[in-house]
Design a protein around this motif. Structure first.
Motif, PDB file in Angstrom:
ATOM      1  N   GLY A   9       0.793  -1.220   0.000  1.00  0.00           N
ATOM      2  CA  GLY A   9       0.000   0.000   0.000  1.00  0.00           C
ATOM      3  C   GLY A   9       0.821   1.262   0.000  1.00  0.00           C
ATOM      4  N   LYS A  10       2.137   1.151   0.151  1.00  0.00           N
ATOM      5  CA  LYS A  10       2.983   2.340   0.164  1.00  0.00           C
ATOM      6  C   LYS A  10       3.320   2.751  -1.262  1.00  0.00           C
ATOM      7  CE  LYS A  10       7.453   4.022   1.727  1.00  0.00           C
ATOM      8  NZ  LYS A  10       8.672   3.714   2.460  1.00  0.00           N
ATOM      9  N   THR A  11       3.213   4.045  -1.537  1.00  0.00           N
ATOM     10  CA  THR A  11       3.488   4.554  -2.880  1.00  0.00           C
ATOM     11  C   THR A  11       4.848   5.213  -2.913  1.00  0.00           C
ATOM     12  OG1 THR A  11       1.139   4.960  -3.251  1.00  0.00           O
ATOM     13  CG2 THR A  11       2.690   6.091  -4.706  1.00  0.00           C
ATOM     14  N   ILE A  12       5.676   4.864  -3.892  1.00  0.00           N
ATOM     15  CA  ILE A  12       6.960   5.536  -4.050  1.00  0.00           C
ATOM     16  C   ILE A  12       7.040   6.114  -5.461  1.00  0.00           C
ATOM     17  CG2 ILE A  12       8.118   4.015  -2.420  1.00  0.00           C
ATOM     18  CD1 ILE A  12       9.362   2.601  -4.806  1.00  0.00           C
ATOM     19  N   GLU A  13       7.798   7.162  -5.598  1.00  0.00           N
ATOM     20  CA  GLU A  13       7.948   7.807  -6.903  1.00  0.00           C
ATOM     21  C   GLU A  13       9.006   7.052  -7.694  1.00  0.00           C
ATOM     22  OE1 GLU A  13       6.163  10.229  -8.074  1.00  0.00           O
ATOM     23  OE2 GLU A  13       7.195  10.248  -9.995  1.00  0.00           O
ATOM     24  N   ILE A  14       8.626   6.471  -8.786  1.00  0.00           N
ATOM     25  CA  ILE A  14       9.575   5.663  -9.542  1.00  0.00           C
ATOM     26  C   ILE A  14       9.652   6.051 -11.013  1.00  0.00           C
ATOM     27  CG2 ILE A  14       9.458   3.651  -8.044  1.00  0.00           C
ATOM     28  CD1 ILE A  14       7.362   2.498  -9.776  1.00  0.00           C
ATOM     29  N   LYS A  15       9.111   7.204 -11.357  1.00  0.00           N
ATOM     30  CA  LYS A  15       9.150   7.615 -12.754  1.00  0.00           C
ATOM     31  C   LYS A  15      10.533   8.131 -13.117  1.00  0.00           C
ATOM     32  CE  LYS A  15       4.228   8.801 -12.983  1.00  0.00           C
ATOM     33  NZ  LYS A  15       3.250   9.869 -13.235  1.00  0.00           N
ATOM     34  N   GLN A  16      10.955   7.840 -14.333  1.00  0.00           N
ATOM     35  CA  GLN A  16      12.232   8.329 -14.832  1.00  0.00           C
ATOM     36  C   GLN A  16      11.992   9.135 -16.089  1.00  0.00           C
ATOM     37  OE1 GLN A  16      15.314   8.146 -13.833  1.00  0.00           O
ATOM     38  NE2 GLN A  16      15.071   6.851 -12.037  1.00  0.00           N
ATOM     39  N   ASN A  17      12.515  10.329 -16.135  1.00  0.00           N
ATOM     40  CA  ASN A  17      12.418  11.129 -17.344  1.00  0.00           C
ATOM     41  C   ASN A  17      13.676  10.903 -18.163  1.00  0.00           C
ATOM     42  OD1 ASN A  17      12.087  12.988 -19.321  1.00  0.00           O
ATOM     43  ND2 ASN A  17      12.005  14.767 -17.971  1.00  0.00           N
ATOM     44  N   THR A  18      13.585  10.001 -19.106  1.00  0.00           N
ATOM     45  CA  THR A  18      14.778   9.643 -19.872  1.00  0.00           C
ATOM     46  C   THR A  18      15.043  10.597 -21.022  1.00  0.00           C
ATOM     47  OG1 THR A  18      13.478   8.184 -21.278  1.00  0.00           O
ATOM     48  CG2 THR A  18      14.482   7.220 -19.316  1.00  0.00           C
ATOM     49  N   MET A  19      14.186  11.603 -21.185  1.00  0.00           N
ATOM     50  CA  MET A  19      14.380  12.517 -22.309  1.00  0.00           C
ATOM     51  C   MET A  19      15.246  13.712 -21.955  1.00  0.00           C
ATOM     52  SD  MET A  19      12.945  10.928 -24.648  1.00  0.00           S
ATOM     53  CE  MET A  19      13.073  12.183 -25.906  1.00  0.00           C
ATOM     54  N   MET A 450      19.135  -8.728   2.522  1.00  0.00           N
ATOM     55  CA  MET A 450      19.862  -7.470   2.548  1.00  0.00           C
ATOM     56  C   MET A 450      18.953  -6.284   2.833  1.00  0.00           C
ATOM     57  SD  MET A 450      22.859  -8.459   2.307  1.00  0.00           S
ATOM     58  CE  MET A 450      23.649  -6.867   2.270  1.00  0.00           C
ATOM     59  N   THR A 451      17.654  -6.427   2.566  1.00  0.00           N
ATOM     60  CA  THR A 451      16.725  -5.325   2.852  1.00  0.00           C
ATOM     61  C   THR A 451      15.319  -5.884   2.960  1.00  0.00           C
ATOM     62  OG1 THR A 451      15.859  -3.197   2.082  1.00  0.00           O
ATOM     63  CG2 THR A 451      16.357  -4.843   0.408  1.00  0.00           C
ATOM     64  N   ASN A 452      14.469  -5.179   3.721  1.00  0.00           N
ATOM     65  CA  ASN A 452      13.059  -5.556   3.767  1.00  0.00           C
ATOM     66  C   ASN A 452      12.168  -4.333   3.561  1.00  0.00           C
ATOM     67  OD1 ASN A 452      13.402  -4.271   6.188  1.00  0.00           O
ATOM     68  ND2 ASN A 452      13.286  -6.135   7.420  1.00  0.00           N
ATOM     69  N   SER A 453      12.678  -3.370   2.811  1.00  0.00           N
ATOM     70  CA  SER A 453      11.864  -2.216   2.446  1.00  0.00           C
ATOM     71  C   SER A 453      12.348  -1.674   1.116  1.00  0.00           C
ATOM     72  CB  SER A 453      11.945  -1.122   3.517  1.00  0.00           C
ATOM     73  OG  SER A 453      13.157  -0.411   3.413  1.00  0.00           O
ATOM     74  N   THR A 454      11.547  -0.776   0.535  1.00  0.00           N
ATOM     75  CA  THR A 454      11.917  -0.169  -0.748  1.00  0.00           C
ATOM     76  C   THR A 454      12.499   1.226  -0.566  1.00  0.00           C
ATOM     77  OG1 THR A 454       9.655   0.649  -0.988  1.00  0.00           O
ATOM     78  CG2 THR A 454      10.187  -1.469  -2.016  1.00  0.00           C
ATOM     79  N   GLU A 455      12.765   1.610   0.673  1.00  0.00           N
ATOM     80  CA  GLU A 455      13.305   2.952   0.920  1.00  0.00           C
ATOM     81  C   GLU A 455      14.685   3.074   0.284  1.00  0.00           C
ATOM     82  OE1 GLU A 455      13.250   4.035   4.994  1.00  0.00           O
ATOM     83  OE2 GLU A 455      11.115   3.646   5.250  1.00  0.00           O
ATOM     84  N   GLY A 456      14.907   4.205  -0.355  1.00  0.00           N
ATOM     85  CA  GLY A 456      16.201   4.472  -0.967  1.00  0.00           C
ATOM     86  C   GLY A 456      16.422   3.777  -2.299  1.00  0.00           C
ATOM     87  N   LEU A 457      15.384   3.090  -2.809  1.00  0.00           N
ATOM     88  CA  LEU A 457      15.559   2.411  -4.089  1.00  0.00           C
ATOM     89  C   LEU A 457      15.808   3.383  -5.228  1.00  0.00           C
ATOM     90  CD1 LEU A 457      13.060  -0.567  -4.465  1.00  0.00           C
ATOM     91  CD2 LEU A 457      15.529  -0.597  -4.692  1.00  0.00           C
ATOM     92  N   MET A 458      15.085   4.508  -5.193  1.00  0.00           N
ATOM     93  CA  MET A 458      15.186   5.467  -6.279  1.00  0.00           C
ATOM     94  C   MET A 458      16.116   6.607  -5.900  1.00  0.00           C
ATOM     95  SD  MET A 458      13.401   4.139  -8.605  1.00  0.00           S
ATOM     96  CE  MET A 458      13.529   5.501  -9.731  1.00  0.00           C
TER      97      MET A 458
END
Length: 809
Positions: A9-19, A450-458
């Motif tokens: 249910g946690k939302t993280i910003e994962i969009k990449q502007n490759t342009m 090694m981890t149990n969360s998505t924090e710091g992924l992006m």
């Protein structure tokens, strides 16, 4: 309860502007090479394309946007270490392989590998720089004396790898112990920490979940754990399967609002993470060398109709794959081609890019080479060993390549389980070992812990490349005269006359008195002298104060430099870590060691090898002559064009035909060198004397000396009388010298009792070359009597084919 956090249910910003376009520093030339998309798996350039770029030493290989460049030219490290268990004062030998791009080619534009030794608090104990040649580097790092027993880390990276963050650095943990390794049963009495890692991040009601359990001692050592899972009523619902290295796993289908516990064999009780009422489970099968099998299961309450599997590493998206869902489940195969080695994370996303589940995985290199090691004579009682090594490809064809080999003595009570306990935990790169199916499974379990969360992924969106490829060692500092006056916009000459290198450069300080010296190719300790032009020797000496504090990205220093402060003799001055490049005139990079010099008094520089020269002339320090004028004082030497712009000399006919060989302070210069070259290299005031070698005296130089030899010696420090020449001299720490295993073997032979019953390296050779039949013979004598020996080999070809083997004798 172990480490656990629910992210459903946690939302993280994962969009990449490759342009977004980017601007590279002016030192780099933009060239469109190949357009790739970070959305969708990429294979990168052809292997030969990368190799050609590297051979041409081209830095103009950047893509149209930053993300494409980082994917296409990603560097990763693979290591072969001789021994994961050491003691203070002993060396850790290593061979490093730098792999580039999605195809992992053993070729790189980076020429410098930085190696650091860290303590348990991650404080840096030692720093070394190693030269990368053909995508490989080798060396050793000696454990300091009086080093406390404990776990230490070797960290390695190139400057380019800093663009990906510290998670991209290679790290290996190893043990320093003056005692034999504690047996596993003794560790069971220590306090044990239990951690739970549900696959997918959450235990979900009604779905079959895989649960990984990690057990470590108070000293963070792996402990094997046995036990069962029981529900709130005490009924057994699952049994742990033990995998080694402190890892165990099981499967269970939990029920919401029901507590579950791990009951260990010793009777201790641990509460499992809370059960989620709804959600998704992400199961990964990573055992195949070429593809990853993904399975998704969701509860009926989960609203997602369309889901996506995203592969992400260091803030870079490597692929987005739609997952077909039917009746709340789905399956998908993902190719490993083009994926980076090491740990990466798979995300299960819904239409709103909300994270439903996540799964760290470990991408390992598939064995593409077959290495066999046969002992032709394995009579270890006489300490002599003959090995035959053979390398072939998957089709059985012989492979001509470079192979590294280590031979380690195993004590009688030392088991494979103990050896594996000190193999490194997962890191972003690859620690070399036998990548077989069981090993791949264990590495994948380690990745899950090694981890149990998505924090710091992006990472924050990358819009520029801050760390370019590095071609050599650099030095940055402020320039002062001996009256501590800052030398602004001044021309300065740098001269390095160490035994191994003759080097002279003309440099110019900027308006702030700062100087930058880049791409130095020197090894070991180097005495470097700095001078300005004109005046006497004392007035011309320049003192360089290297940067000892960071310079921030805005270009303002945080420290006022005190030029009058003198360093104590032999005190090492550590420059700051590699910092981002800056397009302004502010110097922001620094990555070398400076050490104060030691001086020995001597009236004149001694003759090379004690050879009596055929003819010689001494410089008059009070009334110095030009170099052409000095040759006028040598009988049989003709000076042509004296007083002109391009004078030259000619020796008498007593010498043979051919160019003159010039030797400066014992180092021969490349032929043909001229008198003008010598005048540009060394000021006349610094010449001590000139000697001529002819006939038999010149024979030590072989055919190069056919035209005669001119030996030129520069003045030593004592000849400057009362001038404090050390203020204008630095000891520059260049590349670490290539390690010599023979000296360590001699140390073992002198103290056999000290090392006999310990895990000790008895042979190390990082450069075994196979012939056209893919074969090599290795013969060595062990410095100790041996009962059990472990042989490990590693090979990686230029095009990235990898292989390893391990045998026990």
């Amino acid at each position: 309860m172990g480490i656990f956090s629910t992210i459903a249910g946690k939302t993280i910003e994962i969009k990449q502007n490759t342009m977004n376009k980017f601007r590279l520093p002016t030192a780099l030339i933009l060239l469109y090479f190949l357009s790739l998309s970070s959305y969708g798996q990429v294979n990168g350039p052809n292997a030969n394309d990368i190799i050609d770029q590297v051979r041409n030493d081209s830095h103009a290989i950047y893509q149209e946007n930053v993300m494409d460049s980082l994917i296409t030219w990603r560097e990763q490290l693979m290591f072969h270490f001789d021994n994961p268990v050491l003691e203070e004062g002993t060396p850790l030998f290593f061979k490093a392989y730098t792999l580039t791009g999605p195809n992992k080619i053993r070729a790189t534009l980076s020429k410098v590998l930085k190696v650091e030794l860290l303590d348990e608090e991650n404080a840096i104990i030692k720093t070394q720089y190693h030269k990368i040649v053909s995508g490989m580097a080798e060396g050793s790092i000696i454990m300091p004396k009086k080093l406390k027993d404990g776990q230490y880390t070797l960290r390695a990276y190139t400057r380019w790898m800093q663009n990906y963050g510290e998670d991209a650095f290679f790290q290996q943990r190893f043990l320093v112990s003056s005692q034999n390794i504690k047996p596993e049963e003794d560790r069971q009495t220590e306090d044990i920490l239990i951690s739970f890692y549900p696959e997918g991040g959450t235990l979900v009601h009604g779905l079959k979940n895989r649960l990984v359990v990690k057990a470590t001692s108070s000293a963070n050592r792996p402990v094997e754990i046995e036990g069962v899972i029981v529900d709130g009523s005490g009924d057994e619902v699952a049994v742990l399967t033990v995998h080694g290295k402190g890892l165990a796993s099981t499967f269970l289908s939990p029920v919401n609002n029901e507590p579950y516990y791990l009951i260990t064999k010793s009777g201790k009780k641990y509460l499992l993470p809370e059960i989620a009422k709804e959600g998704a489970v992400l199961n990964i099968n990573n055992l195949d060398e070429n593809k990853i099998k993904v399975r998704v299961s969701m509860t009926d309450d989960t609203k997602a109709k369309k889901v996506l599997i995203r592969g992400i590493k260091g803030g870079i998206v490597y692929f987005d794959k739609p997952m077909p869902i039917k009746q709340a489940s789905g399956m998908l195969d993902i190719s490993k081609v083009g994926l980076p080695l090491g740990a990466m994370t798979f995300l299960l996303l819904d239409e709103k890019e909300q994270v439903l589940a996540f799964r760290p995985i470990e991408i390992t290199a598939a064995n593409q080479l077959n290495i066999s090691v046969d002992a032709l004579d394995e009579d270890l009682s006489n300490s002599e060993l003959v090995l035959k090594l053979r390398v072939t490809d998957d089709n059985g064809n012989p492979v001509r390549t470079n192979v590294s080999l280590s031979a380690v003595n195993l004590p009688t009570d030392f088991s494979d389980k103990e050896s594996n306990s000190f193999e490194p935990l997962m890191n972003d790169n690859m620690v070399w070992g036998d990548i077989q199916r069981q090993d791949r499974f264990l590495r994948d379990l380690q990745a899950m812990t090694m981890t149990n969360s998505t924090e710091g992924l992006m990472n924050p969106e990358l819009s520029r490349i801050d760390y370019p490829f590095q071609k050599g060692l650099n030095l940055y500092g402020y320039a002062y005269d001996l009256n501590n006056k800052l030398l602004k916009n001044s021309k300065i000459q740098m001269v390095n006359t160490s035994e191994s290198t003759i080097l002279a450069r003309e440099l110019t300080t900027d308006k702030e008195g700062r100087i930058r010296i880049e791409n130095l190719d020197v090894t070991g300790e180097n005495d470097i002298v700095f001078r300005t032009y004109g005046g006497d020797a004392a007035a011309r000496l320049v003192k360089i104060v290297p940067f000892e504090n960071s310079v921030n990205g805005m270009g303002s220093t945080k420290t006022v430099f005190d030029a009058t402060k003198k360093n104590k003799a032999d005190k090492k001055v550590q420059s700051p870590s590699w910092l981002p490049i800056d397009n302004t005139d502010v110097i922001t990079l620094s990555e070398v060691e400076i050490k104060q010099n030691k001086l020995k008094r001597q009236d004149r520089t001694p003759s090379l090898y004690g050879i009596e020269p055929t003819k010689s002339v001494l410089q008059d320090f009070e009334r110095p002559k030009t170099i052409p004028e000095l040759f006028l004082g040598i009988a049989g030497v003709q000076v042509i064009g004296l007083g002109g712009l391009r004078p030259s000399i000619r020796l008498t006919r007593e010498t043979g035909s051919g160019p003159i060989l010039w030797v400066v302070n014992g180092t021969p210069l490349s032929q043909p060198a001229t008198l003008v070259d010598i005048m540009d290299l060394i000021p006349a005031n610094d010449v001590d004397r000139i000697e001529i070698l002819q006939d038999s005296e010149a024979s030590m130089y072989g055919s190069r000396a056919a035209g005669g030899v001119v030996l030129l010696y520069t003045r030593n420090a004592s000849s400057l009388d009362n001038i404090k020449r050390k203020d204008g001299q630095l000891k520059f720490q260049g590349y670490e010298e290539v390690s010599d295993f023979k000296s360590f073997a001699q140390q073992l032979a002198k103290k056999p009792k000290k090392f006999q019953d310990k895990r000790t390296t008895l042979y190390w050779n990082p450069n075994i070359q196979t012939d056209e039949n893919g074969e090599a013979m290795i013969r060595f004598t062990t410095p100790l009597s041996v009962k059990q020996l472990e042989i490990k080999t590693t090979a990686i070809t230029e095009k990235g084919a990898v292989g390893s083997a391990r045998i026990s004798l």
